[in-house]
Design a protein around this motif. Structure first.
Motif, mmCIF file in Angstrom:
data_model
loop_
_atom_site.group_PDB
_atom_site.id
_atom_site.type_symbol
_atom_site.label_atom_id
_atom_site.label_comp_id
_atom_site.label_asym_id
_atom_site.label_seq_id
_atom_site.Cartn_x
_atom_site.Cartn_y
_atom_site.Cartn_z
ATOM 1 N N LYS A 32 0.825 -1.217 0.000
ATOM 2 C CA LYS A 32 0.000 0.000 0.000
ATOM 3 C C LYS A 32 0.854 1.260 0.000
ATOM 4 O O LYS A 32 0.334 2.335 0.271
ATOM 5 N N ASN A 33 2.143 1.124 -0.311
ATOM 6 C CA ASN A 33 3.056 2.275 -0.315
ATOM 7 C C ASN A 33 2.872 3.099 0.962
ATOM 8 O O ASN A 33 2.493 4.271 0.916
ATOM 9 N N PRO A 34 3.176 2.478 2.124
ATOM 10 C CA PRO A 34 2.847 3.122 3.406
ATOM 11 C C PRO A 34 3.788 4.277 3.723
ATOM 12 O O PRO A 34 4.884 4.355 3.180
ATOM 13 N N GLU A 35 3.341 5.146 4.632
ATOM 14 C CA GLU A 35 4.206 6.230 5.077
ATOM 15 C C GLU A 35 5.381 5.693 5.891
ATOM 16 O O GLU A 35 6.483 6.174 5.784
ATOM 17 N N LEU A 36 5.082 4.706 6.723
ATOM 18 C CA LEU A 36 6.116 4.184 7.624
ATOM 19 C C LEU A 36 6.319 2.691 7.380
ATOM 20 O O LEU A 36 5.379 1.904 7.426
ATOM 21 N N LEU A 37 7.578 2.356 7.143
ATOM 22 C CA LEU A 37 7.938 0.952 6.941
ATOM 23 C C LEU A 37 8.666 0.480 8.193
ATOM 24 O O LEU A 37 9.682 1.069 8.572
ATOM 25 N N VAL A 38 8.134 -0.545 8.865
ATOM 26 C CA VAL A 38 8.790 -1.075 10.057
ATOM 27 C C VAL A 38 9.326 -2.454 9.711
ATOM 28 O O VAL A 38 8.567 -3.397 9.513
ATOM 29 N N LEU A 39 10.637 -2.556 9.600
ATOM 30 C CA LEU A 39 11.252 -3.813 9.176
ATOM 31 C C LEU A 39 12.043 -4.389 10.342
ATOM 32 O O LEU A 39 13.174 -3.995 10.601
ATOM 33 N N ASP A 40 11.419 -5.291 11.082
ATOM 34 C CA ASP A 40 12.037 -5.897 12.257
ATOM 35 C C ASP A 40 12.743 -7.175 11.802
ATOM 36 O O ASP A 40 12.091 -8.171 11.512
ATOM 37 N N GLU A 41 14.051 -7.118 11.721
ATOM 38 C CA GLU A 41 14.876 -8.221 11.216
ATOM 39 C C GLU A 41 14.293 -8.819 9.937
ATOM 40 O O GLU A 41 13.999 -10.009 9.869
ATOM 41 N N PRO A 42 14.150 -8.003 8.907
ATOM 42 C CA PRO A 42 13.459 -8.458 7.701
ATOM 43 C C PRO A 42 14.236 -9.519 6.947
ATOM 44 O O PRO A 42 13.648 -10.287 6.190
ATOM 45 N N CYS A 43 15.539 -9.573 7.140
ATOM 46 C CA CYS A 43 16.333 -10.471 6.300
ATOM 47 C C CYS A 43 16.665 -11.793 6.980
ATOM 48 O O CYS A 43 17.451 -12.575 6.454
ATOM 49 N N GLN A 44 16.054 -12.068 8.137
ATOM 50 C CA GLN A 44 16.222 -13.385 8.755
ATOM 51 C C GLN A 44 15.836 -14.444 7.750
ATOM 52 O O GLN A 44 14.729 -14.413 7.216
ATOM 53 N N GLY A 45 16.740 -15.395 7.512
ATOM 54 C CA GLY A 45 16.387 -16.495 6.621
ATOM 55 C C GLY A 45 16.684 -16.226 5.160
ATOM 56 O O GLY A 45 16.570 -17.122 4.334
ATOM 57 N N LEU A 46 17.058 -15.004 4.817
ATOM 58 C CA LEU A 46 17.443 -14.747 3.425
ATOM 59 C C LEU A 46 18.931 -15.057 3.258
ATOM 60 O O LEU A 46 19.714 -14.890 4.188
ATOM 61 N N ASP A 47 19.340 -15.469 2.067
ATOM 62 C CA ASP A 47 20.770 -15.657 1.851
ATOM 63 C C ASP A 47 21.397 -14.295 1.518
ATOM 64 O O ASP A 47 20.704 -13.295 1.393
ATOM 65 N N ASP A 48 22.727 -14.292 1.386
ATOM 66 C CA ASP A 48 23.440 -13.011 1.209
ATOM 67 C C ASP A 48 22.922 -12.227 0.006
ATOM 68 O O ASP A 48 22.749 -11.020 0.068
ATOM 69 N N ARG A 49 22.704 -12.966 -1.082
ATOM 70 C CA ARG A 49 22.297 -12.284 -2.300
ATOM 71 C C ARG A 49 20.913 -11.660 -2.133
ATOM 72 O O ARG A 49 20.673 -10.524 -2.503
ATOM 73 N N GLN A 50 20.016 -12.439 -1.507
ATOM 74 C CA GLN A 50 18.658 -11.934 -1.282
ATOM 75 C C GLN A 50 18.674 -10.739 -0.332
ATOM 76 O O GLN A 50 17.937 -9.778 -0.518
ATOM 77 N N THR A 51 19.533 -10.834 0.698
ATOM 78 C CA THR A 51 19.621 -9.742 1.669
ATOM 79 C C THR A 51 20.067 -8.460 0.984
ATOM 80 O O THR A 51 19.468 -7.396 1.159
ATOM 81 N N GLN A 52 21.120 -8.621 0.178
ATOM 82 C CA GLN A 52 21.646 -7.459 -0.522
ATOM 83 C C GLN A 52 20.580 -6.873 -1.461
ATOM 84 O O GLN A 52 20.377 -5.666 -1.524
ATOM 85 N N HIS A 53 19.906 -7.768 -2.146
ATOM 86 C CA HIS A 53 18.869 -7.362 -3.088
ATOM 87 C C HIS A 53 17.755 -6.625 -2.341
ATOM 88 O O HIS A 53 17.296 -5.568 -2.753
#
Lengths: 486, 493
Positions: free
Chosen positions: A415-436
């Motif tokens: 919804k293209n929000p005003e505030l993005l709250v990303l609490d450890e969003p990259c848990q479980g992603l590999d390096d490439r995905q994290t970087q991406h």
């Protein structure tokens, strides 16, 4: 007879897809392995075969050392751990742990560990030492529901290190752990190895315990052996595809003051989890929120997302409006896109990728309303942008963890929000995905989205971060600008 | 106080029994507006009280809790629940006089004393909300004429009311306005707003009356929901033990079987449940259930008659006056049954096996649901109300049995339901003695299809299917289920 595990010509299919077609692996006596590989390469499947939890075709022999005092078993510690309440159901919701309730229907950490110890005939002495090393001793009276994701991880690690099985497989041992706990864990793993436990760690991390002496990587269903931790080649900077049109506009802000907290205090009984927090976030700011496991980060964020009952007794302004002045939590949530390990944990297991992302329009956990035509179009654009088109109608819970995470990230920005709250969003992603992913966050930030980002790994943060707040035992230890604005 | 229903002329009895309308979601477009800025005071802070209050506050409403002085002074759990979640808590004297809406969420048994205590304190023109109509209808509570009396009854345990709201959904809810107490004509608007505040409007709302709610609720809980599930579980288990089936297996088959079988019921009615069986098994289950319906129909009718005449509530209130003597004796006896005392074995039972090996349970459930529905409709209750109180709630109750068997079921349901459940169970078991003597493990404990080639006569199958599919509970159910947009699969063990 020497301890070993031998796999010969392993064949495994998962949902009609071939995962392994003739994989060989020999784990010899005294070897401690690192198993790495991209998200979805089959690391978890292979671990479950080793632990005898998945049936497969091919030959596998496990030989234990009869002379060893350690239990003759292969223990597998999952990266994703589900518990049930006392009535045997796992029907939890992520906000539940913030509510005070006198009738406890979930068992405590202490009772859980006691039951585990009794089942396996373990001495309590060994546990106390481990628990204090992990800073876990004061959590014995907490219920499982009250633990943060990092604390849940520690609980699983404690059990494994207490049991000391002959073979110990740990899937993503470092996920959710703060940097101090990661160091402690490596020391404990080295001690376990020294006392005869053979380790197989599934991780793409680089901070490994010294005892790791064999390295394997899963690539295209084959096991490649390396002499050292496989150097992740600096992923070629594949240019980010153009953001979908609806994400290229500045979110509509009603006010410049996104969050204002004044002397916020939160406690349960005598236990104070947040002390005198004062924090102000203005439109477009990019914050990093840090702190050790259990320092109060998630509680702080729950106040912002309308998830905490005690917000009503504190001075908190969200999007220009005082909390408890007649607004509903749905009024608040419509400004925010949130992801956290807990939200993922308790997400609706019956939702498809499409439904999961579309539910972001309504801030619901799973989809209960029909999205309109334009909304459906946006979901499909985002699915294609995230590279999830082939999974559109699959159940979210059946995808590899990394892809589930990506879909839930899609949910936060739909919804293209005003505030993005990303609490450890990259848990479980590999390096490439994290970087991406972090580059995606950077791209979104250009249009003026406000950001709060929680991450334990300093090397894996988006570049747009400009301010930092650090919690220690529920207090603000530090709040600073990371660089002078030019 | 006289039984309210019995004071009504027949015309008005039928009129009130017949209030039944499945509400369109457009009726809730005003949200919580009718209660915005008003003072809502909840009396009681147990599971329903706390969880409804959390939802209402999160919907932007002003909530506080009135507790008895002793509960506050001795810091009982209800006091802790309310204060630790930062609600304002006070005595009746402190909070009721300023309340615009007083929400009575105490157990049935306490209603008379609670309402007698709060009524003199309530301001002119305030509203009193119930979640069950027993006190008004059966006990005949007379409420001051300036006070509006409404009902909002979420059809789920309190913990579910909160869990579904937090997920952005809600639980099916029933609302009503008491025709004797709607002096300003604002009752319905307030009930709708309260329903939005708890999230119920997202999951389907049935407009009912106090009378229809009580008479159908009592009937449903006594017969199919609790009574028959208890009788069927115990008889099925005892039969398996008698015939040498391993006790751990028998215990698990019954305990989790009711949940798995009724999950099909929830998704697609009796039709879907019966369709889970093979053709031969379906015909057998049909025959058994027809036989069960014939045997049990008089008992179902007796329960409905006693509920309508007030005989049931009269005898139950006698037991209240007697310190719950019967209730407590029956509760203890249920705790001592072999089924209750045999833990579920550590055996894997596949989902389909719960149908194939428990055909008798399927027959019990079809017979019970259809009988309860038919009996209610014959007594003047509308089919939609009857559907809610029979088929719709069966899976919810079955879910409590899966958790911890009958003891858990009887702990979760109200004392009124529990009393009625035992009453039914004790009358039903002797009634089924001859029937059960003819039952063997082919229909309970072992796979009915074993050793059969599965062949059936086309015409026999067609006529069985027709009877199942054309039953009124199926037609009403298909409509209502379509309206309840999202029904989520419950998590089976």
């Amino acid at each position: 007879m020497a301890r070993s595990i031998r796999i010969h010509q392993l064949k495994l299919n998962y949902a009609q897809q071939v995962v392994f077609d003739g994989l060989d692996w020999a784990i010899g006596s005294g070897e401690n392995w690192l198993l790495s590989g991209a998200s979805g390469s089959g690391k978890t499947s292979l671990a479950k075969v080793l632990a005898g939890l998945t049936s497969s075709h091919g030959r596998m022999e496990v030989c234990f050392d009869a002379a060893s005092p350690l239990p003759a078993c292969v223990m597998y510690v999952e990266s994703w751990y589900q518990f049930k309440n006392l009535e045997g159901v796992a029907n939890f919701y992520y906000q539940q742990r913030y509510t005070s309730l006198q009738t406890k229907d979930v068992i405590t950490v202490g009772a859980e560990l006691e039951a585990f110890g009794a089942e396996n005939g373990l001495q309590p002495g060994g546990l106390q030492q481990l628990a204090s090393g992990f800073g876990f001793s004061n959590l014995m009276g907490s219920t499982l529901l009250e633990l943060s994701s990092g604390e849940h991880k520690k609980l699983q690690l404690l059990k494994a290190l207490w049991l000391k099985p002959q073979f110990l497989i740990i899937d993503q041992p470092y996920t959710g752990l703060d940097s101090r706990s990661r160091t402690v864990l490596n020391t404990l793993l080295d001690q376990a190895a020294a006392s005869g436990v053979q380790l197989i760690l599934i991780s793409n991390g680089t901070e490994l315990p010294a005892c790791i002496n064999r390295f394997a990587e899963l690539v295209d269903g084959m096991l490649l052996q390396h002499n050292s931790s496989p150097q992740r080649e600096e992923a070629a900077e594949t240019p980010l595809a153009a953001l979908p049109e609806f994400l290229r506009t500045r979110p509509a802000y009603a006010t410049d003051e996104v969050v204002r907290m004044e002397n916020v205090n939160i406690s349960y009984g005598n236990k104070q989890v947040l002390k005198n927090i004062t924090w102000e976030i203005r439109a477009g700011e990019k914050w990093l929120l840090q702190g050790h496991n259990g320092s109060g980060k998630s509680t702080l964020l729950s106040l912002i997302n309308g998830d905490h009952p005690q917000a009503y007794a504190n001075t908190i302004y969200l999007f220009g409006r005082r909390r408890g002045s007649g607004e509903s939590i749905w009024d608040i949530k419509q400004h925010i896109g949130l992801i956290s390990p807990e939200l993922h944990w308790y997400f609706d297991a019956g939702a498809t990728v499409f439904q999961s992302i579309a539910s972001g329009f309504f801030d619901s956990i799973g989809l209960y309303r029909q999205p309109g035509y334009r909304q459906s179009r946006q979901v499909d654009e985002l699915i294609s942008f995230l590279g999830l088109s082939e999974h559109r109608n699959e159940l979210l819970s059946t995808l590899p963890l990394g892809k589930q995470r990506l879909a839930l990230l899609g949910r936060t920005i739909i919804k293209n929000p005003e505030l993005l709250v990303l609490d450890e969003p990259c848990q479980g992603l590999d390096d490439r995905q994290t970087q991406h992913f972090n580059r995606l966050v950077d791209a979104l930030s250009v249009n003026g989205m406000t950001l709060i980002y929680v991450g334990h790994f300093d090397a894996a943060l988006p570049a747009c971060i400009e301010k930092k707040i650090v919690l220690e035992q529920g207090e603000v230890k530090l709040a600073e600008d990371l660089f002078e604005r030019i | 106080m006289a039984n309210y229903f019995n004071t009504l002329p027949l015309r008005e009895k039928l009129n009130q029994l017949g209030v039944c309308e499945f509400m369109d979601s457009a009726e809730f477009s005003d949200g919580v507006e009718a209660l915005k800025g008003k003072k809502l005071v909840i009396v009681g802070c147990g599971a329903q009280g706390l969880n409804q209050g959390l939802n209402l506050r999160d919907s932007g409403l002003d909530i506080s809790y009135a507790l008895r002085k002793e509960a506050i002074e001795s810091k009982r759990d209800s006091w802790k629940n309310a204060t630790e979640n930062n609600f304002r808590v006070g005595t009746y004297e402190e909070l009721i006089p300023s309340a615009d809406l007083v929400v009575n969420l105490t157990p049935d048994k306490q209603h008379t004393s609670v309402v007698n205590a709060v009524m003199p304190l309530m301001k002119q023109g305030a509203t009193l909300l119930y979640s069950h109509g027993f006190n008004i209808v059966e006990e005949g509570m007379q409420v001051r004429k300036d006070i509006t009396v409404i009902m909002v009854a979420p059809k789920c345990p309190g913990s579910e009311v909160r869990a579904e709201y937090a997920r952005g959904f809600g639980v099916p809810t029933l609302i009503a306005v008491h025709p004797e107490n709607d002096p300003e004509g604002k009752g319905l608007e307030q009930a709708k707003a309260y329903c939005v505040g708890t999230g119920g409007h997202r999951a389907g709302v049935l407009r009912s009356s106090f009378v229809a709610e009580v008479k159908s609720d009592l009937m449903g809980e006594q017969t199919i929901l609790c009574g028959l599930l208890q009788t069927g579980s115990i008889l099925s288990f005892d039969k398996m033990i008698e015939k040498g089936i391993e006790p751990g297996y028998a215990s698990k088959l019954v305990q989790y079987g009711v949940e798995v079988i009724t999950e099909a019921l929830k998704q697609g009615g009796i039709t879907a449940m019966m369709d889970r069986l093979s053709n031969v098994a379906k015909i057998k289950a049909f025959e058994l259930s027809e036989e069960l319906k014939t045997i049990m129909r008089p008992l179902f009718q007796k329960h409905q008659d006693d509920i309508m005449s007030g005989e049931f509530s009269r005898t139950m209130m006698e037991d209240w006056a007697n310190g719950d003597e019967k209730l407590l004796t029956w509760r203890a006896a249920t705790g001592e049954t072999a089924f209750e005392k045999t833990p579920a074995g550590d055996v894997k039972i596949g989902e389909q096996e719960y149908f194939d090996n428990a055909l008798l349970m399927v027959a019990f459930i079809r017979a019970g649901v259809e009988l309860a529905f038919e009996t209610m409709v014959e007594a003047g209750i509308k089919p939609e109300s009857a559907y809610y109180e029979s088929l719709h709630e069966t899976p919810l109750i079955a879910n409590t049995i899966a958790r911890k068997k009958l003891f858990e079921m009887n702990r979760v349901i109200s004392d009124t339901a529990e009393y009625g459940c035992y009453l039914f169970d004790h009358a039903c078991k002797p009634l089924l003695a001859d029937f059960m003597a003819r039952i063997d493990t082919d229909v309970i404990g072992r796979n009915f299809n074993e050793g059969k080639d599965g062949a059936v006569d086309n015409r026999a199958l067609i006529s069985v299917n027709e009877v199942i599919r054309n039953h009124q509970v199926e037609q009403v159910g298909a409509e209502l289920r379509k309206a309840m947009t999202a029904m989520k699969a419950i998590k089976t063990a």
